[in-house]
Design a protein around this motif. Sequence first.
Motif, PDB file in Angstrom:
ATOM      1  N   SER A  11     -65.153  46.616 -31.533  1.00 13.03           N
ATOM      2  CA  SER A  11     -64.156  47.097 -30.572  1.00 13.03           C
ATOM      3  C   SER A  11     -62.734  46.871 -31.093  1.00 13.03           C
ATOM      4  O   SER A  11     -61.859  47.713 -30.908  1.00 13.03           O
ATOM      5  N   ILE A  12     -62.512  45.750 -31.757  1.00 12.61           N
ATOM      6  CA  ILE A  12     -61.189  45.503 -32.356  1.00 12.61           C
ATOM      7  C   ILE A  12     -60.907  46.536 -33.436  1.00 12.61           C
ATOM      8  O   ILE A  12     -59.802  47.097 -33.521  1.00 12.61           O
ATOM      9  N   LEU A  13     -61.890  46.824 -34.275  1.00 10.75           N
ATOM     10  CA  LEU A  13     -61.735  47.831 -35.319  1.00 10.75           C
ATOM     11  C   LEU A  13     -61.476  49.205 -34.711  1.00 10.75           C
ATOM     12  O   LEU A  13     -60.585  49.930 -35.160  1.00 10.75           O
ATOM     13  N   TYR A  15     -60.236  50.038 -31.681  1.00  9.96           N
ATOM     14  CA  TYR A  15     -58.944  50.163 -31.014  1.00  9.96           C
ATOM     15  C   TYR A  15     -57.777  50.098 -31.994  1.00  9.96           C
ATOM     16  O   TYR A  15     -56.749  50.736 -31.779  1.00  9.96           O
ATOM     17  N   SER A  16     -57.928  49.349 -33.066  1.00 10.36           N
ATOM     18  CA  SER A  16     -56.851  49.334 -34.057  1.00 10.36           C
ATOM     19  C   SER A  16     -56.743  50.686 -34.760  1.00 10.36           C
ATOM     20  O   SER A  16     -55.645  51.189 -34.993  1.00 10.36           O
ATOM     21  N   TRP A  17     -57.875  51.322 -35.089  1.00  5.74           N
ATOM     22  CA  TRP A  17     -57.833  52.663 -35.683  1.00  5.74           C
ATOM     23  C   TRP A  17     -57.346  53.693 -34.679  1.00  5.74           C
ATOM     24  O   TRP A  17     -56.696  54.666 -35.054  1.00  5.74           O
ATOM     25  N   LEU A  18     -57.658  53.494 -33.431  1.00  5.96           N
ATOM     26  CA  LEU A  18     -57.142  54.393 -32.398  1.00  5.96           C
ATOM     27  C   LEU A  18     -55.618  54.345 -32.361  1.00  5.96           C
ATOM     28  O   LEU A  18     -54.956  55.376 -32.282  1.00  5.96           O
ATOM     29  N   VAL A  19     -55.065  53.159 -32.449  1.00  8.47           N
ATOM     30  CA  VAL A  19     -53.608  53.018 -32.480  1.00  8.47           C
ATOM     31  C   VAL A  19     -53.043  53.665 -33.736  1.00  8.47           C
ATOM     32  O   VAL A  19     -52.057  54.398 -33.680  1.00  8.47           O
ATOM     33  N   PHE A  20     -53.665  53.421 -34.885  1.00  8.86           N
ATOM     34  CA  PHE A  20     -53.149  53.963 -36.139  1.00  8.86           C
ATOM     35  C   PHE A  20     -53.231  55.480 -36.203  1.00  8.86           C
ATOM     36  O   PHE A  20     -52.357  56.122 -36.772  1.00  8.86           O
TER      37      PHE A  20
END
Length: 55
Positions: A11-13, A15-20
């Motif tokens: 989930s961290i991976l 959401y971080s790619w979603l932001v990027f």
Amino acid sequence: MPQLNPLPWFSILFYSWLVFLVILPPKVLAHSFPNEPNPEATEASQPQTWVWPWY
């Protein structure tokens, strides 16, 4: 062992790619450059010959 549980790390991976990939590119592309290049500056100037004062 808790590090083998992929759920929180995935989930961290995600959401971080979603932001990027979704949030940051429009913000970066919205910037404008104050000094746009004009076509006159792209012409190559003729080099000036240098007269040597000694020889």
